[in-house]
Structures are given as C-alpha cells and as structure tokens.
Design a protein around this motif. Structure first.
Motif: not given
Length: 95
Positions: A62-90
């Motif tokens: 619904q808004n940028m705050k919720k999207a950024k909160s989601y992104s912040d909550s995904m840090k552990e999963f993002t680190a694992a994804r970046l370690k094992t793939t060639k990928s990006r998110s935005f």
C-alpha cells in the motif's frame, strides 16, 4: 508500491535448495509478506527481448513504508539469495 525480485542464475544449486527452498523458509517469507500481496511469483517467465530471469517475483504494498519494512525483514533471506544466485531486488512506484 512494488517490491520486485529477479533471479537470473543459481550459482550454488545445493545451497540454494537447502537454504531458500525449504518449506519453513517459504512459510516465514509468506508471513513477512502479510502487509503485501503477490502480483507475480513464477519460474516460467518468457523472454521477448533478451533472456528472461529464472524466477520473477512482484509484491504489491500500500505504501513505501510497508515495502521497506518488508525488505528490512528479509535481510537474512536476501543474504542467502545473494550468496547462491545472480539476482537483484528493487522497489518501484506504480502509476
């Protein structure tokens, strides 16, 4: 507001499968998306110009705050994804 994630290549298939494809990880990710809604989640993108990513995900918030909160909550999963793939998110704003 949309969070977009693309995986172009899996560089460590065993670790990717072990860390990102486990059912408990998927359940945790689903819980983190609670303020959003999946628009696209597929491993079957078809390239029209260039090569399509192996995996494409788009989540609406619904808004940028919720999207950024989601992104912040995904840090552990993002680190694992970046370690094992060639990928990006935005984050992008819709019309």
């Amino acid at each position: 507001i949309y969070v977009v994630m693309e995986i172009d290549e899996i560089t460590d298939a065993d670790e990717f499968k072990n860390s990102l494809q486990r059912r408990d990880v998927r359940t945790a990710v689903e819980a983190m998306v609670q303020d959003g809604r999946y628009i696209v989640r597929t491993d079957n993108a078809i390239g029209l110009d260039g090569t399509a990513p192996k995996t494409f995900v788009m989540i609406s918030f619904q808004n940028m705050k919720k999207a950024k909160s989601y992104s912040d909550s995904m840090k552990e999963f993002t680190a694992a994804r970046l370690k094992t793939t060639k990928s990006r998110s935005f984050i992008v704003e819709g019309l």
